[in-house]
Design an enzyme around this catalytic site. Structure first.
Site, PDB file in Angstrom:
ATOM      1  N   ASP A   1     -26.214 -30.998  -3.778  1.00  0.00           N
ATOM      2  CA  ASP A   1     -25.937 -32.366  -4.228  1.00  0.00           C
ATOM      3  C   ASP A   1     -24.485 -32.744  -3.925  1.00  0.00           C
ATOM      4  O   ASP A   1     -23.615 -31.877  -3.847  1.00  0.00           O
ATOM      5  CB  ASP A   1     -26.207 -32.480  -5.739  1.00  0.00           C
ATOM      6  CG  ASP A   1     -26.391 -33.919  -6.172  1.00  0.00           C
ATOM      7  OD1 ASP A   1     -26.641 -34.789  -5.314  1.00  0.00           O
ATOM      8  OD2 ASP A   1     -26.280 -34.189  -7.382  1.00  0.00           O
TER       9      ASP A   1
ATOM     10  N   HIS B   1     -24.571 -36.607   4.737  1.00  0.00           N
ATOM     11  CA  HIS B   1     -25.747 -35.793   5.074  1.00  0.00           C
ATOM     12  C   HIS B   1     -25.492 -34.991   6.362  1.00  0.00           C
ATOM     13  O   HIS B   1     -25.887 -33.837   6.470  1.00  0.00           O
ATOM     14  CB  HIS B   1     -26.990 -36.676   5.237  1.00  0.00           C
ATOM     15  CG  HIS B   1     -27.384 -37.386   3.971  1.00  0.00           C
ATOM     16  ND1 HIS B   1     -27.390 -36.748   2.745  1.00  0.00           N
ATOM     17  CD2 HIS B   1     -27.792 -38.665   3.722  1.00  0.00           C
ATOM     18  CE1 HIS B   1     -27.777 -37.612   1.804  1.00  0.00           C
ATOM     19  NE2 HIS B   1     -28.021 -38.780   2.369  1.00  0.00           N
TER      20      HIS B   1
ATOM     21  N   LEU C   1     -33.785 -12.652   6.557  1.00  0.00           N
ATOM     22  CA  LEU C   1     -33.770 -13.710   5.533  1.00  0.00           C
ATOM     23  C   LEU C   1     -34.954 -14.666   5.696  1.00  0.00           C
ATOM     24  O   LEU C   1     -35.291 -15.064   6.809  1.00  0.00           O
ATOM     25  CB  LEU C   1     -32.463 -14.514   5.681  1.00  0.00           C
ATOM     26  CG  LEU C   1     -32.333 -15.759   4.791  1.00  0.00           C
ATOM     27  CD1 LEU C   1     -32.084 -15.357   3.338  1.00  0.00           C
ATOM     28  CD2 LEU C   1     -31.206 -16.667   5.282  1.00  0.00           C
TER      29      LEU C   1
ATOM     30  N   ARG D   1     -23.005 -43.026   3.538  1.00  0.00           N
ATOM     31  CA  ARG D   1     -23.666 -41.866   2.932  1.00  0.00           C
ATOM     32  C   ARG D   1     -24.194 -40.904   4.004  1.00  0.00           C
ATOM     33  O   ARG D   1     -24.175 -39.684   3.843  1.00  0.00           O
ATOM     34  CB  ARG D   1     -24.844 -42.318   2.057  1.00  0.00           C
ATOM     35  CG  ARG D   1     -24.448 -43.114   0.831  1.00  0.00           C
ATOM     36  CD  ARG D   1     -25.687 -43.571   0.075  1.00  0.00           C
ATOM     37  NE  ARG D   1     -26.516 -42.441  -0.320  1.00  0.00           N
ATOM     38  CZ  ARG D   1     -26.278 -41.656  -1.367  1.00  0.00           C
ATOM     39  NH1 ARG D   1     -25.242 -41.903  -2.135  1.00  0.00           N
ATOM     40  NH2 ARG D   1     -27.067 -40.656  -1.654  1.00  0.00           N
TER      41      ARG D   1
HETATM   42  C1  FPP Z   1     -28.027 -34.882  -2.177  1.00  0.00           C
HETATM   43  O1  FPP Z   1     -26.862 -35.606  -1.965  1.00  0.00           O
HETATM   44  C2  FPP Z   1     -28.538 -34.393  -0.927  1.00  0.00           C
HETATM   45  C3  FPP Z   1     -29.712 -34.781  -0.361  1.00  0.00           C
HETATM   46  C4  FPP Z   1     -30.616 -35.758  -0.953  1.00  0.00           C
HETATM   47  C5  FPP Z   1     -30.128 -34.271   0.917  1.00  0.00           C
HETATM   48  C6  FPP Z   1     -29.658 -32.897   1.258  1.00  0.00           C
HETATM   49  C7  FPP Z   1     -29.961 -32.684   2.670  1.00  0.00           C
HETATM   50  C8  FPP Z   1     -29.152 -32.101   3.556  1.00  0.00           C
HETATM   51  C9  FPP Z   1     -27.839 -31.540   3.247  1.00  0.00           C
HETATM   52  C10 FPP Z   1     -29.639 -31.950   4.923  1.00  0.00           C
HETATM   53  C11 FPP Z   1     -30.550 -30.764   4.915  1.00  0.00           C
HETATM   54  C12 FPP Z   1     -30.668 -30.298   6.265  1.00  0.00           C
HETATM   55  C13 FPP Z   1     -31.423 -29.259   6.605  1.00  0.00           C
HETATM   56  C14 FPP Z   1     -31.367 -28.848   7.996  1.00  0.00           C
HETATM   57  C15 FPP Z   1     -32.261 -28.545   5.638  1.00  0.00           C
HETATM   58  P1  FPP Z   1     -26.832 -37.081  -2.521  1.00  0.00           P
HETATM   59  O2  FPP Z   1     -27.080 -37.996  -1.380  1.00  0.00           O
HETATM   60  O3  FPP Z   1     -27.762 -37.220  -3.673  1.00  0.00           O
HETATM   61  O4  FPP Z   1     -25.351 -37.156  -2.975  1.00  0.00           O
HETATM   62  P2  FPP Z   1     -24.772 -37.960  -4.226  1.00  0.00           P
HETATM   63  O5  FPP Z   1     -25.347 -37.310  -5.461  1.00  0.00           O
HETATM   64  O6  FPP Z   1     -23.314 -37.732  -4.104  1.00  0.00           O
HETATM   65  O7  FPP Z   1     -25.184 -39.378  -4.029  1.00  0.00           O
END
Ligand code: FPP
Length: 255
Positions: free
Chosen positions: A26, A43, A137, A39
């Site tokens: 997160d 990501h 893994l 945003r």
């Molecule tokens: C939460 O941050 C994160 C997500 C909803 C997506 C997580 C996904 C990735 C890091 C990419 C994954 C990639 C692979 C290859 C598995 P948020 O957007 O909720 O952040 P915030 O709480 O600060 O708004």
């Protein structure tokens, strides 16, 4: 290959590693906002962290790493963000597949794939197939996943076994439920890490984390690095896991 684990790895007792680490990644959005970026930039940077933490887990010899990449609730985000995130995940996995194979990592996924675009599912299935001979893994991605969806599906499966005469109601036990979950082939997580500072479990592996040690860090996911992961494991190793027993009982069991 990104930077290796620092000296911190020598503080980790390799004989007491968590067998399964689950992570709620997160803070991507807040990381981007703090830099005046979109945003989506958070990501993109978050994908780099996925690579680093997968490498660290593999390097240490951890058995299973489950990452919460996209929740059932995330489908309710603005369509542009959902589409971009899906595409980013698929492209990143395809790009990393040769390295996963080289590092003996096996890719698995849990979630409601019926809600995902079929082309994305096909592309991801190909990556899973290509890494299926990995014996190191297990990198398990929770995609379009929520624990309530999973538990509802499990209830349906069990009810249908009962209705079909394959299972008696009085034979239903905790193992029956565990065996009907998407994680049936994996041990429960020993350690649950959440980045971004919120003390919530957000509909993630609700059954499986019954006895997981929980580690929350304020660090946003894009800033979480191999040393931060090592710190989480060192912290985990300082905890006494009692599984509902007393400290004295645990001591006598391990003597
Ligand atoms: C939460 O941050 C994160 C997500 C909803 C997506 C997580 C996904 C990735 C890091 C990419 C994954 C990639 C692979 C290859 C598995 P948020 O957007 O909720 O952040 P915030 O709480 O600060 O708004």
């Amino acid at each position: 290959m990104s930077e290796a684990l620092s000296q911190l790895k020598y503080k980790i007792d390799l004989n007491r590693l968590p067998e399964h680490v689950a992570i709620i990644m997160d803070g991507n959005g807040r990381w981007a906002k703090a830099r005046g970026l979109e945003r989506s930039a958070g990501h993109v940077e978050g994908v780099n962290t996925v690579r680093k933490i997968t490498e660290a887990a593999s390097e240490l010899g951890i058995g299973y790493l489950t990452l919460y990449a996209f929740s059932t609730e995330n489908w309710n985000r603005p369509k542009a963000e959902v589409d971009a995130l899906m595409e980013l995940i698929v492209i990143a996995i395809e790009r990393e597949t040769p390295d996963l194979i080289k590092n003996n990592v096996r890719l698995t996924m849990i979630g409601d794939f019926e809600r995902m675009p079929s082309t994305a599912v096909e592309r991801l299935r190909r990556c899973m197939e290509e890494t299926s001979r990995g014996t190191g893994l297990v990198l398990n991605l929770a995609l379009s996943y929520s624990a309530r969806w999973e538990l509802t599906e499990a209830a349906r499966k069990i009810a249908s076994s009962v209705a079909g005469g394959k299972l008696a109601v009085e034979d239903i036990c905790a193992d029956t439920v565990a065996g009907a979950l998407t994680t049936a082939s994996m041990p429960d997580p020993d350690l649950l890490i959440r980045t971004g500072g919120d003390h919530r479990v957000s509909n993630f592996l609700l059954w499986q984390i019954a006895y997981s040690e929980i580690y929350v860090t304020d660090t946003y996911w894009p800033d979480f690095d191999k040393d931060a992961f090592a710190e989480a494991i060192i912290h985990y190793q300082s905890r006494e896991r009692r599984f509902g027993l007393t400290s004295e009982q645990i001591t006598s069991l391990t003597e």
